[in-house]
Design a protein around this motif. Structure first.
Motif, PDB file in Angstrom:
ATOM      1  N   VAL A   1       0.834  -1.194   0.000  1.00  0.00           N
ATOM      2  CA  VAL A   1       0.000   0.000   0.000  1.00  0.00           C
ATOM      3  C   VAL A   1       0.874   1.252   0.000  1.00  0.00           C
ATOM      4  CG1 VAL A   1      -0.223   0.133   2.526  1.00  0.00           C
ATOM      5  CG2 VAL A   1      -1.985   1.125   1.078  1.00  0.00           C
ATOM      6  N   GLU A   2       0.469   2.248  -0.771  1.00  0.00           N
ATOM      7  CA  GLU A   2       1.200   3.509  -0.846  1.00  0.00           C
ATOM      8  C   GLU A   2       0.370   4.686  -0.329  1.00  0.00           C
ATOM      9  OE1 GLU A   2       4.131   3.081  -1.262  1.00  0.00           O
ATOM     10  OE2 GLU A   2       4.688   1.859  -2.983  1.00  0.00           O
ATOM     11  N   THR A   3      -0.955   4.548  -0.297  1.00  0.00           N
ATOM     12  CA  THR A   3      -1.828   5.633   0.159  1.00  0.00           C
ATOM     13  C   THR A   3      -2.837   5.093   1.169  1.00  0.00           C
ATOM     14  OG1 THR A   3      -1.657   6.801  -1.959  1.00  0.00           O
ATOM     15  CG2 THR A   3      -3.508   7.387  -0.527  1.00  0.00           C
ATOM     16  N   LEU A   4      -2.943   5.778   2.295  1.00  0.00           N
ATOM     17  CA  LEU A   4      -3.933   5.449   3.316  1.00  0.00           C
ATOM     18  C   LEU A   4      -4.970   6.567   3.343  1.00  0.00           C
ATOM     19  CD1 LEU A   4      -4.965   3.777   5.735  1.00  0.00           C
ATOM     20  CD2 LEU A   4      -3.411   5.116   7.192  1.00  0.00           C
ATOM     21  N   LEU A   5      -6.227   6.214   3.074  1.00  0.00           N
ATOM     22  CA  LEU A   5      -7.334   7.161   3.109  1.00  0.00           C
ATOM     23  C   LEU A   5      -8.149   6.922   4.368  1.00  0.00           C
ATOM     24  CD1 LEU A   5      -8.496   6.841  -0.612  1.00  0.00           C
ATOM     25  CD2 LEU A   5      -7.049   8.631   0.367  1.00  0.00           C
ATOM     26  N   LEU A   6      -8.434   7.987   5.099  1.00  0.00           N
ATOM     27  CA  LEU A   6      -9.157   7.885   6.371  1.00  0.00           C
ATOM     28  C   LEU A   6     -10.442   8.697   6.305  1.00  0.00           C
ATOM     29  CD1 LEU A   6      -6.053   8.627   8.583  1.00  0.00           C
ATOM     30  CD2 LEU A   6      -7.229   6.432   8.572  1.00  0.00           C
ATOM     31  N   HIS A   7     -11.563   8.048   6.610  1.00  0.00           N
ATOM     32  CA  HIS A   7     -12.798   8.819   6.762  1.00  0.00           C
ATOM     33  C   HIS A   7     -12.633   9.715   7.989  1.00  0.00           C
ATOM     34  CE1 HIS A   7     -17.000   9.810   7.548  1.00  0.00           C
ATOM     35  NE2 HIS A   7     -17.265   9.427   6.306  1.00  0.00           N
ATOM     36  N   VAL A   8     -13.138  10.923   7.900  1.00  0.00           N
ATOM     37  CA  VAL A   8     -12.953  11.893   8.978  1.00  0.00           C
ATOM     38  C   VAL A   8     -13.435  11.352  10.318  1.00  0.00           C
ATOM     39  CG1 VAL A   8     -15.166  13.047   8.539  1.00  0.00           C
ATOM     40  CG2 VAL A   8     -13.271  14.331   9.599  1.00  0.00           C
ATOM     41  N   ASP A   9     -14.434  10.471  10.316  1.00  0.00           N
ATOM     42  CA  ASP A   9     -14.975   9.932  11.566  1.00  0.00           C
ATOM     43  C   ASP A   9     -14.042   8.940  12.253  1.00  0.00           C
ATOM     44  OD1 ASP A   9     -17.174  11.480  11.104  1.00  0.00           O
ATOM     45  OD2 ASP A   9     -18.505   9.821  10.520  1.00  0.00           O
ATOM     46  N   VAL A  10     -13.054   8.417  11.554  1.00  0.00           N
ATOM     47  CA  VAL A  10     -12.153   7.431  12.174  1.00  0.00           C
ATOM     48  C   VAL A  10     -10.813   8.053  12.562  1.00  0.00           C
ATOM     49  CG1 VAL A  10     -13.228   5.489  10.982  1.00  0.00           C
ATOM     50  CG2 VAL A  10     -11.213   6.575   9.969  1.00  0.00           C
ATOM     51  N   LEU A  11     -10.684   9.351  12.462  1.00  0.00           N
ATOM     52  CA  LEU A  11      -9.428   9.992  12.871  1.00  0.00           C
ATOM     53  C   LEU A  11      -9.050   9.677  14.316  1.00  0.00           C
ATOM     54  CD1 LEU A  11      -9.607  13.494  11.123  1.00  0.00           C
ATOM     55  CD2 LEU A  11      -8.043  11.599  10.612  1.00  0.00           C
TER      56      LEU A  11
END
Length: 448
Positions: A263-273
């Motif tokens: 994996v090269e990019t981790l995308l986080l939904h704002v609610d899981v910060l």
């Protein structure tokens, strides 16, 4: 030219190779590779010694150096097991995928057959010599191999063992699987010449850097199967389970960062910060540096991890190192849009407890592999049960994803008539029946 002509002749001989012939060749290759292990590893050490100096001088990457080593861990044992695994696979040739009775005495069959002559251009990984040779032979294809100069000694040693194995086969086997079925070229100057020989070579498969793949794609009229980048992503959705997220992200990045399925990019939904400090700490313990957008950077808390602000270019980069770009998104739709715009259509994952969100992500993300709660590192022919892989394709024709034997066969239509003529059919004449025929009733001559 002469080498390609020899390969073409070998490919025609391979059309008659039976499953028993191919098994005999593969088992002989396995046995000789086991017997010649010390010689092969000594050749590999020569390459590593030269490559270490190149690495220190900054002329090659650490990722390329790591891929070169045949002695690390159980790599050589895996190489040998891979030969046996390919041998155990079903023969992909002679498979009937369509059987139709056009009329009484006129039967049509769609039957799998080899592509013909393959040209494989690869960098660093010397085990590719064995993997590709075995997959090619199992699928009745001839193959021309061109490896990188950094693995010259290793490639030559492995090739010589394969040649020795094929040359020592029983005469009836060698008649159908001649030594010219596998060939190796070592000069970089030969690549341009080979790429022009579309009369003899049927498929080119480049395995290596983006620059290599793009060069090959632009330099030949021969069909090309492969991928340029491995910009894979993991998206942690609003309903993600933190334990699953930790497992997937750490495995995807840390088990082998030099791999194209890392994996090269981790995308986080704002609610899981709020779960980011745990994830960041776990990555930090594995030596990962995070390149983060402002919102995620502000949410790392006291996590012991190296961080720096991300740049737009980071989300279009295949790092192949312990570096991970992190970005916050406000919705599933935004995550999907980011992946489709910045990813390389290789492998992308969603971590979520919502089956509805998982289904939407897997439908809308345009990638060869889309996963739900599973590491991107599963994108591998061996892990898929293919025995080995010819490469990973992001193409949208012929083969996609990790490509095993099924990507090395095409098909032909066989029509069995009885003096049949098209003039007998039409208005006021005979009508076609177009009736299905049971596949298991196909002629036995399809499988040998």
């Amino acid at each position: 030219m002469e080498l390609a002509q020899e390969s073409r002749r070998a490919s025609l001989a391979l059309q008659s190779a039976t499953a028993a012939h191919k098994s005999a060749a593969l088992l002989r290759i396995h046995d000789l590779l086991a017997e010649r292990k010390d010689r092969i590893l000594e050749a590999n050490r020569q390459d590593l010694e030269i490559a270490r100096k190149e690495l220190e001088a900054g002329r090659i990457t650490n990722a390329l150096y790591k891929r070169l080593d045949l002695s690390v861990g159980d790599k050589y044992a895996s190489l040998l097991q891979g030969v046996l695994d390919v041998d155990k696979l079903d023969d992909p040739t002679g498979q009937v995928s369509l059987a139709r009775r056009l009329d009484t005495g006129l039967d049509l069959y769609k039957v799998s057959c080899p592509v013909g002559v393959l040209l494989i251009i690869f960098e660093s990984r010397p085990e590719v010599v064995v993997q590709i040779s075995c997959l090619a032979l199992k699928s009745s294809n001839a193959v021309i191999l061109k490896g990188g100069k950094e693995a010259t000694h290793s490639n030559q040693a492995l090739f010589e063992v394969i040649q020795e194995a094929l040359a020592s086969l029983a005469p009836d086997v060698q008649e159908n699987i001649p030594p010219a079925s596998v060939q190796l070229v070592t000069s970089r100057d030969e690549i341009a010449s080979l790429l022009s020989l579309d009369a003899y070579i049927d498929l080119v498969i480049p395995r290596g850097s983006k620059q290599l793949v793009q060069y090959v794609q632009g330099a030949t009229r021969i069909p090309v199967l492969g991928h340029a980048d491995g910009i894979c992503s993991v998206y942690i959705d609003a309903s993600a389970d933190v334990a699953k997220a930790l497992s997937v992200v750490v495995d995807s990045k840390c088990t082998y960062p030099a791999a194209c399925n890392s994996v090269e990019t981790l995308l986080l939904h704002v609610d899981v910060l709020p779960m980011l400090p745990k994830i960041a700490s776990a990555l930090g313990r594995n030596g990962v540096q995070l390149r983060m957008d402002p919102q995620s950077l502000a949410s790392t808390g006291t996590a012991d991890v190296a961080t720096m602000p991300s740049s737009p270019a980071d989300y279009d980069t295949e790092f192949l190192e312990l570096v991970l770009a992190v970005k916050t998104v406000r919705s599933l739709e935004e995550a999907i849009a980011h992946v489709n715009e910045h990813g390389s259509h290789h492998t992308d994952c969603i971590v979520t407890e919502s089956s509805e969100n998982a289904d939407m992500y897997m439908r809308k993300v345009d990638a060869a592999g889309v996963y739900w709660n599973a590491s991107t590192r599963f994108a591998d022919g061996f892990r898929y049960g293919f025995g080995a892989e010819i490469g990973v394709s992001t193409n949208k024709t012929h083969a996609r994803g990790p490509v095993g034997l099924e990507g090395l066969v095409i098909y032909k239509y066989r029509l069995y008539g009885s003096g049949s003529a098209t003039a007998d059919y039409g208005e006021g004449k005979k009508a076609y029946k177009h009736e299905p025929i049971a596949l298991d009733s196909a002629p036995h001559s399809f499988r040998r």
